[in-house]
Design a protein around this motif. Structure first.
Motif, PDB file in Angstrom:
ATOM      1  N   PHE A   1       0.852  -1.179   0.000  1.00  0.00           N
ATOM      2  CA  PHE A   1       0.000   0.000   0.000  1.00  0.00           C
ATOM      3  C   PHE A   1       0.886   1.226   0.000  1.00  0.00           C
ATOM      4  CE2 PHE A   1      -2.641  -3.188   2.136  1.00  0.00           C
ATOM      5  CZ  PHE A   1      -3.732  -3.165   1.294  1.00  0.00           C
ATOM      6  N   LYS A   2       0.481   2.204  -0.776  1.00  0.00           N
ATOM      7  CA  LYS A   2       1.222   3.444  -0.815  1.00  0.00           C
ATOM      8  C   LYS A   2       0.900   4.219   0.453  1.00  0.00           C
ATOM      9  CE  LYS A   2       2.339   7.085  -4.029  1.00  0.00           C
ATOM     10  NZ  LYS A   2       1.983   7.731  -5.288  1.00  0.00           N
ATOM     11  N   ARG A   3       1.921   4.653   1.126  1.00  0.00           N
ATOM     12  CA  ARG A   3       1.719   5.398   2.356  1.00  0.00           C
ATOM     13  C   ARG A   3       1.229   6.798   2.021  1.00  0.00           C
ATOM     14  NH1 ARG A   3       5.846   6.911   7.135  1.00  0.00           N
ATOM     15  NH2 ARG A   3       4.257   7.050   8.723  1.00  0.00           N
ATOM     16  N   ARG A   4       0.233   7.238   2.737  1.00  0.00           N
ATOM     17  CA  ARG A   4      -0.314   8.567   2.500  1.00  0.00           C
ATOM     18  C   ARG A   4       0.654   9.627   2.996  1.00  0.00           C
ATOM     19  NH1 ARG A   4      -5.259   8.709   0.046  1.00  0.00           N
ATOM     20  NH2 ARG A   4      -6.428   6.827   0.404  1.00  0.00           N
ATOM     21  N   SER A   5       0.850  10.610   2.188  1.00  0.00           N
ATOM     22  CA  SER A   5       1.738  11.690   2.573  1.00  0.00           C
ATOM     23  C   SER A   5       0.917  12.977   2.729  1.00  0.00           C
ATOM     24  CB  SER A   5       2.830  11.878   1.522  1.00  0.00           C
ATOM     25  OG  SER A   5       2.258  12.224   0.288  1.00  0.00           O
ATOM     26  N   PHE A   6       1.578  14.052   2.969  1.00  0.00           N
ATOM     27  CA  PHE A   6       0.924  15.343   3.136  1.00  0.00           C
ATOM     28  C   PHE A   6       0.229  15.731   1.835  1.00  0.00           C
ATOM     29  CE2 PHE A   6       0.949  19.994   3.590  1.00  0.00           C
ATOM     30  CZ  PHE A   6       0.313  20.075   4.813  1.00  0.00           C
ATOM     31  N   PRO A   7      -1.054  16.116   1.875  1.00  0.00           N
ATOM     32  CA  PRO A   7      -1.812  16.379   0.646  1.00  0.00           C
ATOM     33  C   PRO A   7      -1.474  17.730   0.017  1.00  0.00           C
ATOM     34  CG  PRO A   7      -3.190  16.768   2.540  1.00  0.00           C
ATOM     35  CD  PRO A   7      -1.885  16.222   3.059  1.00  0.00           C
ATOM     36  N   LEU A   8      -0.259  17.835  -0.492  1.00  0.00           N
ATOM     37  CA  LEU A   8       0.205  19.091  -1.053  1.00  0.00           C
ATOM     38  C   LEU A   8      -0.618  19.517  -2.266  1.00  0.00           C
ATOM     39  CD1 LEU A   8       2.325  21.299  -0.814  1.00  0.00           C
ATOM     40  CD2 LEU A   8       3.787  19.962  -2.313  1.00  0.00           C
ATOM     41  N   ARG A   9      -0.978  18.563  -3.114  1.00  0.00           N
ATOM     42  CA  ARG A   9      -1.746  18.877  -4.317  1.00  0.00           C
ATOM     43  C   ARG A   9      -3.126  19.429  -3.948  1.00  0.00           C
ATOM     44  NH1 ARG A   9      -2.299  14.342  -8.723  1.00  0.00           N
ATOM     45  NH2 ARG A   9      -0.092  14.765  -8.809  1.00  0.00           N
ATOM     46  N   ALA A  10      -3.766  18.836  -2.961  1.00  0.00           N
ATOM     47  CA  ALA A  10      -5.086  19.307  -2.546  1.00  0.00           C
ATOM     48  C   ALA A  10      -5.015  20.721  -1.973  1.00  0.00           C
ATOM     49  CB  ALA A  10      -5.679  18.355  -1.514  1.00  0.00           C
ATOM     50  N   ILE A  11      -3.986  20.988  -1.202  1.00  0.00           N
ATOM     51  CA  ILE A  11      -3.832  22.327  -0.633  1.00  0.00           C
ATOM     52  C   ILE A  11      -3.595  23.352  -1.741  1.00  0.00           C
ATOM     53  CG2 ILE A  11      -2.322  23.745   0.817  1.00  0.00           C
ATOM     54  CD1 ILE A  11      -2.074  21.304   2.639  1.00  0.00           C
ATOM     55  N   MET A  12      -2.814  22.981  -2.740  1.00  0.00           N
ATOM     56  CA  MET A  12      -2.578  23.894  -3.867  1.00  0.00           C
ATOM     57  C   MET A  12      -3.871  24.181  -4.623  1.00  0.00           C
ATOM     58  SD  MET A  12       0.482  24.932  -3.790  1.00  0.00           S
ATOM     59  CE  MET A  12       0.519  25.724  -5.370  1.00  0.00           C
ATOM     60  N   PHE A  13      -4.708  23.155  -4.837  1.00  0.00           N
ATOM     61  CA  PHE A  13      -5.978  23.370  -5.516  1.00  0.00           C
ATOM     62  C   PHE A  13      -6.886  24.297  -4.712  1.00  0.00           C
ATOM     63  CE2 PHE A  13      -5.418  19.279  -8.014  1.00  0.00           C
ATOM     64  CZ  PHE A  13      -5.241  19.935  -9.208  1.00  0.00           C
ATOM     65  N   VAL A  14      -6.898  24.147  -3.411  1.00  0.00           N
ATOM     66  CA  VAL A  14      -7.720  25.012  -2.561  1.00  0.00           C
ATOM     67  C   VAL A  14      -7.224  26.456  -2.645  1.00  0.00           C
ATOM     68  CG1 VAL A  14      -8.335  25.524  -0.161  1.00  0.00           C
ATOM     69  CG2 VAL A  14      -8.475  23.187  -1.007  1.00  0.00           C
ATOM     70  N   LEU A  15      -5.916  26.652  -2.579  1.00  0.00           N
ATOM     71  CA  LEU A  15      -5.367  28.009  -2.665  1.00  0.00           C
ATOM     72  C   LEU A  15      -5.651  28.650  -4.021  1.00  0.00           C
ATOM     73  CD1 LEU A  15      -1.912  27.634  -0.894  1.00  0.00           C
ATOM     74  CD2 LEU A  15      -3.924  28.855  -0.079  1.00  0.00           C
ATOM     75  N   ILE A  16      -5.489  27.895  -5.090  1.00  0.00           N
ATOM     76  CA  ILE A  16      -5.769  28.430  -6.430  1.00  0.00           C
ATOM     77  C   ILE A  16      -7.252  28.760  -6.565  1.00  0.00           C
ATOM     78  CG2 ILE A  16      -5.843  27.822  -8.882  1.00  0.00           C
ATOM     79  CD1 ILE A  16      -3.202  26.303  -8.397  1.00  0.00           C
ATOM     80  N   GLY A  17      -8.105  27.882  -6.059  1.00  0.00           N
ATOM     81  CA  GLY A  17      -9.547  28.146  -6.097  1.00  0.00           C
ATOM     82  C   GLY A  17      -9.923  29.371  -5.295  1.00  0.00           C
TER      83      GLY A  17
END
Length: 115
Positions: free
Chosen positions: A44-60
């Protein structure tokens, strides 16, 4: 002699228990060349810090502010921010978040030029 056999047996039991616990978290069946099904631990891929999601929120959020500034106008928007900054702590925090930054201004000018 008997102690060595008992220790060896306990060591094998611990290894079996460890493997069983790993396989209990998830496994896949692998088929060997002789047709034997062998369970192997699923990776299983270990979950890391959701950097992509945070970037999408900031851009939005920047796009949202840019749309508001382009529709209301910079002077009217600034007046509303000033009145918001005179409020309580929550209103002041909202005014700080909604202030016009260079990115918001660029988005507002781009939207205004499109419409």
């Amino acid at each position: 002699m008997a102690d060595a056999q008992v220790r060896d047996f306990e060591k094998r039991v611990r290894q079996i228990d460890r493997r069983h616990n790993k396989l209990a978290r998830g496994y896949v069946h692998l088929v060997e060349r002789d047709g034997l099904l062998v369970p192997e631990e699923a990776s299983f891929k270990r979950r890391s810090f959701p950097l992509r999601a945070i970037m999408f929120v900031l851009i939005g959020f920047i796009l949202f502010k840019g749309i508001i500034v382009s529709q209301v106008g910079i002077s009217s928007y600034s007046e509303r921010l000033e009145s918001l900054a005179e409020g309580g702590a929550v209103e002041q925090a909202g005014a700080w978040l909604m202030q016009i930054d260079p990115f918001t201004l660029a988005v507002a000018e781009l939207i205004a030029s499109l419409f």
